[in-house]
Design a protein around this motif. Structure first.
Motif, PDB file in Angstrom:
ATOM      1  N   ASN A  84      14.084   4.227  11.108  1.00 28.29           N
ATOM      2  CA  ASN A  84      14.343   2.854  10.668  1.00 28.29           C
ATOM      3  C   ASN A  84      14.371   1.893  11.850  1.00 28.29           C
ATOM      4  N   THR A  88      19.965  -1.521  12.236  1.00 28.07           N
ATOM      5  CA  THR A  88      20.827  -2.699  12.398  1.00 28.07           C
ATOM      6  C   THR A  88      22.284  -2.322  12.201  1.00 28.07           C
ATOM      7  N   GLU A  96      31.120   4.838  11.427  1.00 26.98           N
ATOM      8  CA  GLU A  96      30.501   5.485  12.586  1.00 26.98           C
ATOM      9  C   GLU A  96      29.036   5.051  12.706  1.00 26.98           C
ATOM     10  N   VAL A  97      28.634   4.720  13.893  1.00 23.47           N
ATOM     11  CA  VAL A  97      27.219   4.411  14.132  1.00 23.47           C
ATOM     12  C   VAL A  97      26.436   5.731  14.098  1.00 23.47           C
TER      13      VAL A  97
HETATM   14  O1  DUT Z   1      20.462   2.995  12.282  1.00 25.00           O
HETATM   15  C1  DUT Z   1      21.494   2.603  11.702  1.00 25.00           C
HETATM   16  C2  DUT Z   1      21.446   1.607  10.714  1.00 25.00           C
HETATM   17  C3  DUT Z   1      22.630   1.229  10.090  1.00 25.00           C
HETATM   18  N1  DUT Z   1      23.805   1.804  10.454  1.00 25.00           N
HETATM   19  C4  DUT Z   1      25.071   1.365   9.841  1.00 25.00           C
HETATM   20  C5  DUT Z   1      25.514   0.039  10.418  1.00 25.00           C
HETATM   21  C6  DUT Z   1      25.086  -0.962   9.398  1.00 25.00           C
HETATM   22  O2  DUT Z   1      25.910  -2.101   9.449  1.00 25.00           O
HETATM   23  C7  DUT Z   1      25.230  -0.160   8.121  1.00 25.00           C
HETATM   24  C8  DUT Z   1      24.335  -0.624   7.026  1.00 25.00           C
HETATM   25  O3  DUT Z   1      23.017  -0.593   7.491  1.00 25.00           O
HETATM   26  P1  DUT Z   1      21.835  -1.269   6.666  1.00 25.00           P
HETATM   27  O4  DUT Z   1      22.232  -2.633   6.211  1.00 25.00           O
HETATM   28  O5  DUT Z   1      20.589  -1.102   7.447  1.00 25.00           O
HETATM   29  O6  DUT Z   1      21.760  -0.268   5.461  1.00 25.00           O
HETATM   30  P2  DUT Z   1      21.553  -0.477   3.927  1.00 25.00           P
HETATM   31  O7  DUT Z   1      20.774   0.699   3.473  1.00 25.00           O
HETATM   32  O8  DUT Z   1      20.994  -1.829   3.610  1.00 25.00           O
HETATM   33  O9  DUT Z   1      23.043  -0.292   3.443  1.00 25.00           O
HETATM   34  P3  DUT Z   1      24.136  -1.337   2.953  1.00 25.00           P
HETATM   35  O10 DUT Z   1      23.796  -1.582   1.527  1.00 25.00           O
HETATM   36  O11 DUT Z   1      25.416  -0.597   3.141  1.00 25.00           O
HETATM   37  O12 DUT Z   1      24.052  -2.552   3.827  1.00 25.00           O
HETATM   38  O13 DUT Z   1      24.885   1.180   8.460  1.00 25.00           O
HETATM   39  C9  DUT Z   1      23.863   2.759  11.457  1.00 25.00           C
HETATM   40  O14 DUT Z   1      24.915   3.282  11.813  1.00 25.00           O
HETATM   41  N2  DUT Z   1      22.688   3.135  12.043  1.00 25.00           N
END
Ligand code: DUT
Length: 151
Positions: A84, A88, A96-97
């Motif tokens: 990805n 972000t 946790e990151v």
């Molecule tokens: O490589 C990554 C990407 C995201 N995150 C964490 C931090 C970020 O703030 C959260 C949500 O990421 P993102 O918005 O990309 O994911 P989503 O699939 O859109 O989930 P959500 O609906 O929870 O926002 O996940 C990570 O730890 N590593």
């Protein structure tokens, strides 16, 4: 040099052999290296993906994001990159990151505890308000894109 932006960091689990906190490996490096907070080893088969825990949660200041980016050495030498890229990390995320690694090579890749798997770039975010219109202002390019200027 100007004083650095301070970002809070929290270790999400205790470990008898804690990993070093991320740091800039050279004076003007843009990214802080993120390490795999795993026990022992983990093999990524070709085309296998994995959310690699870093053991860290961040408290980014409002108006900033964390970009989780691939390491070019891993990509070039082992075909291992991020699914990805750039990931972000939102300023309001307190979990946790994780680093979404994928092995795009034809060989298994062995990940070990403490390996540096990605880099975190902290960057300002521009927050915008949208204004809906019927007609957008005209430009020379118009709707041309996707290779319209040639190779
Ligand atoms: O490589 C990554 C990407 C995201 N995150 C964490 C931090 C970020 O703030 C959260 C949500 O990421 P993102 O918005 O990309 O994911 P989503 O699939 O859109 O989930 P959500 O609906 O929870 O926002 O996940 C990570 O730890 N590593």
């Amino acid at each position: 040099m100007a004083s650095p932006l301070i970002v809070q960091v929290r270790r999400v689990r205790a470990h008898p052999e804690p990993l070093p906190l991320p740091r800039y490996e050279t004076e003007l490096a843009a990214g802080l290296d993120l390490r795999a907070d795993i026990d022992g080893e983990r093999v990524l088969r070709p085309l296998e993906r994995m959310a690699v825990p870093t053991g860290l949660a961040l408290g980014l200041p409002p108006g900033y994001e964390g970009q989780v980016r691939p390491r070019s050495g891993l990509a070039l030498r082992h075909g291992v990159t991020l699914l990805n890229a750039p990931g972000t990390v939102d300023a309001d995320y307190r979990g946790e990151v994780q680093v979404l690694l994928v092995n795009l090579s034809s060989e298994p890749f062995t990940l070990r505890r403490g390996d540096r798997v990605a880099q975190l770039v902290v960057a300002p975010v521009t927050s915008v308000g949208l204004s809906e219109v019927e007609v957008l202002d005209a430009t020379a390019r118009g709707g041309n894109g996707f290779g319209s200027t040639g190779r």
